[in-house]
Design an enzyme around this catalytic site. Structure first.
Site, short mmCIF file in Angstrom:
data_model
loop_
_atom_site.label_atom_id
_atom_site.label_comp_id
_atom_site.label_asym_id
_atom_site.label_seq_id
_atom_site.Cartn_x
_atom_site.Cartn_y
_atom_site.Cartn_z
N CYS A 16 19.80 -0.36 -4.07
CA CYS A 16 21.15 -0.93 -4.07
C CYS A 16 22.26 0.02 -3.61
CB CYS A 16 21.52 -1.41 -5.45
SG CYS A 16 20.34 -2.48 -6.22
N TRP A 54 18.60 -4.41 -4.05
CA TRP A 54 17.15 -4.23 -4.02
C TRP A 54 16.65 -4.83 -5.32
CZ3 TRP A 54 13.48 -1.17 -6.77
CH2 TRP A 54 12.26 -0.98 -6.12
N ASN A 58 24.85 -1.35 -9.42
CA ASN A 58 23.58 -0.67 -9.15
C ASN A 58 23.02 -0.25 -10.50
OD1 ASN A 58 24.17 -0.81 -6.49
ND2 ASN A 58 24.41 1.40 -6.17
N GLY A 59 21.71 -0.33 -10.65
CA GLY A 59 21.10 0.13 -11.90
C GLY A 59 20.48 -1.03 -12.66
N GLU A 99 0.33 13.99 1.75
CA GLU A 99 1.58 13.56 2.39
C GLU A 99 1.28 12.71 3.63
OE1 GLU A 99 4.51 13.29 1.64
OE2 GLU A 99 5.67 13.25 3.48
N LYS A 111 2.55 8.91 4.11
CA LYS A 111 3.36 8.48 5.27
C LYS A 111 2.74 7.26 5.91
CE LYS A 111 6.20 9.96 4.70
NZ LYS A 111 6.76 10.91 3.79
N GLU A 119 2.99 4.02 3.57
CA GLU A 119 4.31 3.43 3.29
C GLU A 119 4.93 2.74 4.50
OE1 GLU A 119 7.26 6.24 1.88
OE2 GLU A 119 6.46 7.79 3.16
N HIS A 137 -17.74 14.30 -4.10
CA HIS A 137 -17.80 13.83 -5.48
C HIS A 137 -17.37 12.37 -5.59
CE1 HIS A 137 -18.68 17.87 -6.81
NE2 HIS A 137 -17.72 18.29 -5.99
C1 F6R Z 1 8.15 9.05 0.75
C2 F6R Z 1 9.40 8.98 0.03
C3 F6R Z 1 9.36 8.91 -1.46
C4 F6R Z 1 10.33 9.94 -2.03
C5 F6R Z 1 10.44 9.80 -3.54
C6 F6R Z 1 11.33 10.86 -4.15
O1 F6R Z 1 8.37 9.12 2.12
O2 F6R Z 1 10.44 9.00 0.61
O3 F6R Z 1 8.08 9.09 -1.95
O4 F6R Z 1 9.87 11.21 -1.68
O5 F6R Z 1 10.96 8.53 -3.86
O6 F6R Z 1 12.62 10.79 -3.65
P1 F6R Z 1 13.63 11.99 -3.74
O7 F6R Z 1 13.07 13.14 -2.98
O8 F6R Z 1 14.90 11.47 -3.15
O9 F6R Z 1 13.77 12.33 -5.20
#
Ligand code: F6R
Length: 628
Positions: free
Chosen positions: A2, A75, A101-102, A501, A505, A508, A524
């Site tokens: 949001c 959101w 927001n929240g 990572e 990537k 997502e 394993h």
């Molecule tokens: C992955 C991604 C998320 C953020 C996670 C933490 O590409 O963007 O996994 O890394 O939500 O967010 P921050 O770093 O803003 O605390």
């Protein structure tokens, strides 16, 4: 996640609100809306499910006049994405409207109580409770909007950033925050004010910004000084900060997507991240001629907190997602250079795990946005237990930056694409500098190694440029994997977090299932998955355990796995063993994540584009996760 925008002043509010919402699109959302007090004194609300462009279409041809307005990108948390659930929400009388927001955790109780008093709710949101509660308090106490807001918020449990207007009093906008960010931009001579979830929608109008603190309510009136109050009604200080956001960094700069731009930004932003933090010492001989050059790390947060850092018996890193992966690399760096045991915890688990933390521990919080609710809560818990908290954050002035005892900004500029790329390499760079600086202070780092790592670190941006030049080749390779349903990513040592990572990537943004594993762990369990249909991305560019990685590679080959290897340039051995390879320049082990993650970022980008997906705003994801 949001986003809020608000405006009060002498210009037309609507275009400012819409532009601001576009600036906040990177946070991820599924509906949008805005409220305007029009020139005729009416309250006009426009909403749409979908994107800001859908909201613009909904408002097209309607009355968008007025110099006071609030807007929102939602959101969904409580209630599906829909026009009804989109904000702003309006009170029963139709006078008061609010964006939020929240999450209001006790909304069911509040809603039931209000319903008993005759309030009728139209949406399934927790937010609508707030606007009705404010109206109820205003009527009960016959008070101003800001007093009603204070009383209502005292009854609300949860997290909020809100902006509220009352059409009966169109010269004023009331805002408040608790655990969700809110920034107020002050225009020249208080003639206008801007409100937003972060500085990006405000930056082009003013640099004078006040970040509200938790439990503060701001009363924003055109032509008057900004006033901030506590929930108890005492006046608080509105600390004005000078915030400089590079606006060109908020545009795509000719790239089709923010994600690709941000991948290509990496050489430059890493130079920015290191600037002034790695310095040359030139020692002169008695003749006055320079004869020896050495490099040094200057991190003021480390040198200014010598006592707290040197007494650390343990370091706990708290973070989420990509920042957690950076934390896993940080663990290896700190343990190697500083000889301090490090634990890496998911912030969401840490906060509820009754953690054993005390004043001899240092907690490092890593966050790109600086607003991740779980990381913020983990920081608060660590502070309550007496730990010293160090932040590694990108967003300047964000809640995490302000709530940590000290810290280092990664300075990679705003990251707009939801998938984190340049923040990851920025975080790893700062973690490298941090561990070298602390290791030097503790006397645990070998002098020669210190020099070698620094000399190599300054060359990393060039090495990333070499990888970026292979964009076309990686794009071609990506086409082979577009229809795959599963991926395995394998790496060892410093490249194990890179495997995690790479897998994150891919999943997502391309919605392909992918998992990362330490390469030797494969036998394993995951080895059972391997056949000719299972692509395996193998990070082999690791000096220390190269032979062991080759053995793991053989294990995959024997099961006919389809291998894409990330290799050191000219590694003829691996080239002959695998279906596809991408070459990366050699570097020292601890810095290898900074180069080996780049082809994985590019690969996932091209796979997602080829699948026709929204790379910058993948489904269900938010850039800034401000709810737990
Ligand atoms: C992955 C991604 C998320 C953020 C996670 C933490 O590409 O963007 O996994 O890394 O939500 O967010 P921050 O770093 O803003 O605390």
């Amino acid at each position: 996640m949001c986003g809020i925008v608000g405006y009060i002043g002498y210009r037309k509010a609507y275009p400012i609100l819409i532009k601001g919402l576009h600036r906040l699109e990177y946070r991820g959302y599924d509906s949008a809306g805005c409220a305007l007090v029009t020139d005729g004194g009416n309250l006009e609300i426009y909403k749409a499910k979908g994107k800001v462009a859908d909201l613009e279409a909904a408002a097209d041809g309607k009355d968008v006049s007025g110099e006071l307005g609030i807007a929102h990108t939602r959101w969904a948390t409580h209630g599906a994405p829909s026009t009804t659930n989109a904000h702003p929400h309006v009170s029963m009388s139709g006078d008061i409207t609010l964006v939020h927001n929240g999450i209001i955790e006790n909304y069911v109780t509040l809603r039931t109580q209000l319903e008993k008093r005759g309030y009728v709710f139209k949406s399934q949101t927790d937010t609508e409770v707030l606007v009705q509660l404010i109206e109820f308090q205003q009527k009960l106490r016959n008070c101003s909007l800001e007093v009603a807001v204070r009383y209502a918020l005292k009854l609300a449990i949860g997290a909020y950033a809100i902006a509220v207007i009352d059409k009966k009093n169109p010269t004023r906008l009331v805002a408040a925050r608790k655990a969700s960010p809110l920034a107020i931009g002050i225009g020249e001579e208080n003639k206008e004010f801007f409100l937003a979830s972060d500085a990006s929608p405000i930056a082009e109008y003013t640099k004078q910004i006040v970040y509200l603190n938790d439990d503060e309510v701001a009363v924003i009136e055109r032509g008057k000084d900004l006033h901030v109050f506590t929930l108890q009604g005492e006046e608080a200080t509105a600390e004005v900060k000078e915030v400089d956001v590079d606006l060109s960094m908020l545009d795509k700069g000719g790239y089709p997507h923010f994600m690709l731009k941000e991948i290509f930004d990496q050489p430059q932003v890493l130079r920015d991240c290191m600037r002034g933090r790695i310095v040359n010492n030139i020692y002169s001989s008695v003749t006055g001629q320079a004869h020896e050059v050495s490099l040094d790390v200057v991190l003021s947060a480390v040198s200014n907190h010598r006592r707290e850092l040197l007494r650390a018996r343990r370091i706990v890193i708290v973070s989420c997602g990509t920042s957690w992966h950076a934390g896993l690399i940080g663990k290896q760096l700190i343990e190697h250079f500083c000889r301090i045991p490090v634990e890496v915890a998911y912030a969401s688990e840490f906060r509820y795990s009754d953690p054993v933390v005390d004043k001899d521990d240092v907690v490092i919080a890593i966050s790109q946005s600086g607003e991740t609710a779980d990381t913020l809560a983990a920081i608060q818990l660590a502070k309550e237990k007496g730990a010293f908290v160090y932040g590694i954050v990108n967003a300047v002035g964000s809640s995490i930056a302000r709530n940590t005892d000290t810290g280092t900004y990664i300075h990679v500029g705003p990251e707009i694409g939801v998938a984190s790329t340049k923040a990851f390499t920025g975080q790893v760079t700062v973690l490298t500098l941090f561990s070298l600086a602390l290791g030097m202070m503790k006397g645990t780092v070998d002098q020669q190694e210190y020099q070698d790592v620094l000399a190599e670190l300054v060359k990393i941006p060039e090495k990333i440029e070499v990888v970026l030049k292979q964009n076309d080749k990686i794009k071609e390779i990506a086409q082979q994997y577009v229809n795959c349903r599963n991926f395995l990513y394998l790496g060892r040592g410093y490249n194990y977090p890179v495997a995690l990572e790479g897998a994150l990537k891919l999943k997502e943004i391309s919605y392909i299932h992918a998992e990362g594993y330490p390469a030797a762990e494969m036998k394993h369990g995951p080895i059972a998955l391997i056949d000719e249909n299972m692509p395996v991305v193998f990070l082999t560019n690791h000096h220390a355990r190269y032979q062991k990685v080759i053995s793991n590679l053989q294990e995959v080959i024997s099961r006919h796995g389809n291998i894409l290897a990330i290799i050191h340039k000219d590694d003829e051995t691996v080239k002959k063993m695998v279906q596809n390879y991408i070459e990366v320049p050699e570097t020292i082990s601890c810095l290898s994540p900074l180069v080996s993650v780049i082809p994985l970022q590019i690969l996932s980008y091209h796979v997602a584009v080829a699948r026709g997906l929204n790379v910058d705003q993948p489904r269900n994801l938010a850039k800034s996760v401000t709810v737990e």
